[in-house]
Write an enzyme that holds these catalytic residues in place. Structure first.
Site, short mmCIF file in Angstrom:
data_model
loop_
_atom_site.label_atom_id
_atom_site.label_comp_id
_atom_site.label_asym_id
_atom_site.label_seq_id
_atom_site.Cartn_x
_atom_site.Cartn_y
_atom_site.Cartn_z
N GLN A 67 19.06 34.56 52.74
CA GLN A 67 17.61 35.07 52.79
C GLN A 67 17.06 35.45 53.91
O GLN A 67 17.73 35.46 54.75
CB GLN A 67 17.01 34.05 51.97
N HIS B 96 3.27 18.26 51.57
CA HIS B 96 4.53 17.36 51.53
C HIS B 96 3.92 15.91 51.17
O HIS B 96 4.78 14.99 50.64
CB HIS B 96 5.00 17.29 53.22
N THR C 130 12.55 26.67 47.07
CA THR C 130 11.79 28.05 47.03
C THR C 130 11.39 28.28 45.45
O THR C 130 12.24 28.05 44.79
CB THR C 130 12.54 29.09 47.39
N ASP C 131 10.43 29.15 45.38
CA ASP C 131 10.16 29.78 43.96
C ASP C 131 11.20 30.48 43.72
O ASP C 131 12.30 30.54 44.41
CB ASP C 131 9.10 30.64 44.23
N ASP D 235 12.34 20.25 46.37
CA ASP D 235 11.38 21.19 47.21
C ASP D 235 12.12 22.45 47.48
O ASP D 235 12.47 22.84 48.86
CB ASP D 235 11.44 20.36 48.56
N ASP E 39 13.05 22.48 55.88
CA ASP E 39 12.24 22.71 56.86
C ASP E 39 11.94 21.28 57.46
O ASP E 39 11.30 20.92 58.65
CB ASP E 39 10.97 23.11 56.62
N ASP F 189 25.14 24.82 47.59
CA ASP F 189 24.33 25.05 46.51
C ASP F 189 23.81 23.88 45.65
O ASP F 189 24.79 23.27 45.25
CB ASP F 189 25.13 26.14 45.76
N1 SAM Z 1 7.51 24.30 50.48
C1 SAM Z 1 8.39 25.30 49.96
C2 SAM Z 1 7.58 26.10 48.82
O1 SAM Z 1 6.68 26.18 48.64
O2 SAM Z 1 8.36 26.87 47.93
C3 SAM Z 1 9.90 25.08 49.58
C4 SAM Z 1 10.26 24.66 50.94
S1 SAM Z 1 11.87 24.76 51.69
C5 SAM Z 1 12.07 25.44 53.03
C6 SAM Z 1 12.67 25.61 50.27
C7 SAM Z 1 14.41 25.47 50.65
O3 SAM Z 1 15.06 25.74 49.41
C8 SAM Z 1 15.08 26.73 51.55
O4 SAM Z 1 15.21 26.12 52.77
C9 SAM Z 1 16.01 27.33 50.74
O5 SAM Z 1 17.16 27.64 51.49
C10 SAM Z 1 16.43 26.03 50.02
N2 SAM Z 1 17.09 26.50 48.73
C11 SAM Z 1 16.85 27.96 48.10
N3 SAM Z 1 17.91 27.86 46.85
C12 SAM Z 1 18.63 26.78 47.11
C13 SAM Z 1 19.73 26.44 46.35
N4 SAM Z 1 20.22 27.14 45.47
N5 SAM Z 1 20.43 25.38 46.78
C14 SAM Z 1 20.07 24.57 47.77
N6 SAM Z 1 18.86 25.09 48.55
C15 SAM Z 1 18.30 25.88 48.34
#
Ligand code: SAM
Length: 278
Positions: A41, A72, A163-164, A161, A96, A143
């Site tokens: 990403q 959080h 990502t959208d 937690d 994070d 993953d």
């Molecule tokens: N606070 C956040 C929000 O508002 O969406 C989420 C924060 S956190 C940084 C989201 C994390 O999800 C990212 O570091 C990303 O790399 C991770 N992520 C996304 N897709 C993923 C997957 N398929 N497996 C594991 N981690 C994943």
């Protein structure tokens, strides 16, 4: 005199699934701290005029140092209190390190954090001073989709937690994944999900799906200034624990948080009339 923002540097968030959106959301940038493309990403970090330091992944704001504590605390502590004595915790995403910081305020034995992108962890250590060094913590850069499926009846609390539904996360936002989360929980286990703003269409679908998977389901809400649309939601589910019946008030002894309190717990669980999980 009003300032014309076009002359300054601004960030505008991409609104997921809103092709014809007639509104946008943005903030003025003081300094571009970092912009890179990891294997999974686009990662950007800005110092902003209003929200402090901000982390953006694939165009979506993840957190701001001004108010991340609200997000959080609301994502983590209700689930830890709903369970009462969580010992094994899984954080899905959360690279994070801030959900982890909140989990470690509890006397847990073991915390697994599975984030697909080691780069997010690396930049969070450097630019947000996140600490992953506690001996109870084990990091997996995998993953979450395949990772969660390996566990059955293991975690007391699972905190999602993610990502959208951006390209890297989108396969974790469906009923199959929610069922895998349910199966990875112990009988009295509790799962927590960041579940979008109250009125976003995709977030409404997430909450509907979750409420069909978990026998006991509850949503809490909080206003997070640096997220657009409306109040933000946090959804909780359990197979066995009737979340409405847990007396969370008793659990607060020794906890001095900045946002979440017994009063906030109960108030944040009251939904507006238009809201419906089903
Ligand atoms: N606070 C956040 C929000 O508002 O969406 C989420 C924060 S956190 C940084 C989201 C994390 O999800 C990212 O570091 C990303 O790399 C991770 N992520 C996304 N897709 C993923 C997957 N398929 N497996 C594991 N981690 C994943």
């Amino acid at each position: 005199m009003k300032k014309n923002f076009l002359g300054n540097k601004w960030f505008f968030e991409d609104f997921l699934e809103v092709e014809d959106s007639a509104s946008t959301w943005g903030f003025e940038i003081k300094k571009e701290v970092l912009s890179l493309k990891s294997k999974f990403q686009k990662i950007e970090i800005f110092d902003t005029k209003e929200f402090g330091r901000v982390l953006v992944l694939d165009g979506i704001v993840q957190l701001s140092t001004k108010n991340e504590f609200v997000y959080h605390e609301m994502l983590v502590h209700p689930s830890m209190f709903y369970h009462a004595k969580p010992k094994r915790v899984l954080i899905i995403g959360g690279g994070d390190g801030m959900a982890l910081r909140e989990v470690l305020k509890h006397p847990v034995d073991e915390v697994f954090l599975v984030d697909i992108d080691s780069k997010v962890i690396e930049v969070s250590k450097r630019y947000f001073k996140s600490d992953f060094s506690d001996k109870r913590v084990k990091i997996f850069n995998e993953d979450a989709l395949a990772f969660v499926r390996q566990y059955k009846n293991y975690f007391d609390v699972i905190i999602t937690d993610l990502t959208d539904p951006t390209p890297v996360a989108k396969f974790c936002w469906n009923r199959i994944f929610y069922s895998d989360v349910l199966n990875a929980l112990t009988d009295n286990g509790v799962a927590s999900f960041q579940s979008g703003s109250l009125n976003e269409p995709f977030a409404m679908k997430i909450r509907k799906d979750l409420s069909n998977i978990f026998k006991y389901f509850k949503t809490h809400r909080a206003f997070i200034e640096s997220f657009p649309f409306s109040e933000y939601t946090f959804s909780f589910g359990s197979k066995r624990v009737n979340l409405d019946k847990v007396n969370v008030k008793n659990m607060f002894r020794g906890f001095d948080l900045k946002y979440y309190s017994p009063e906030i717990h109960y108030a944040s669980g009251v939904m507006p009339k238009f809201f419906s999980a089903k």
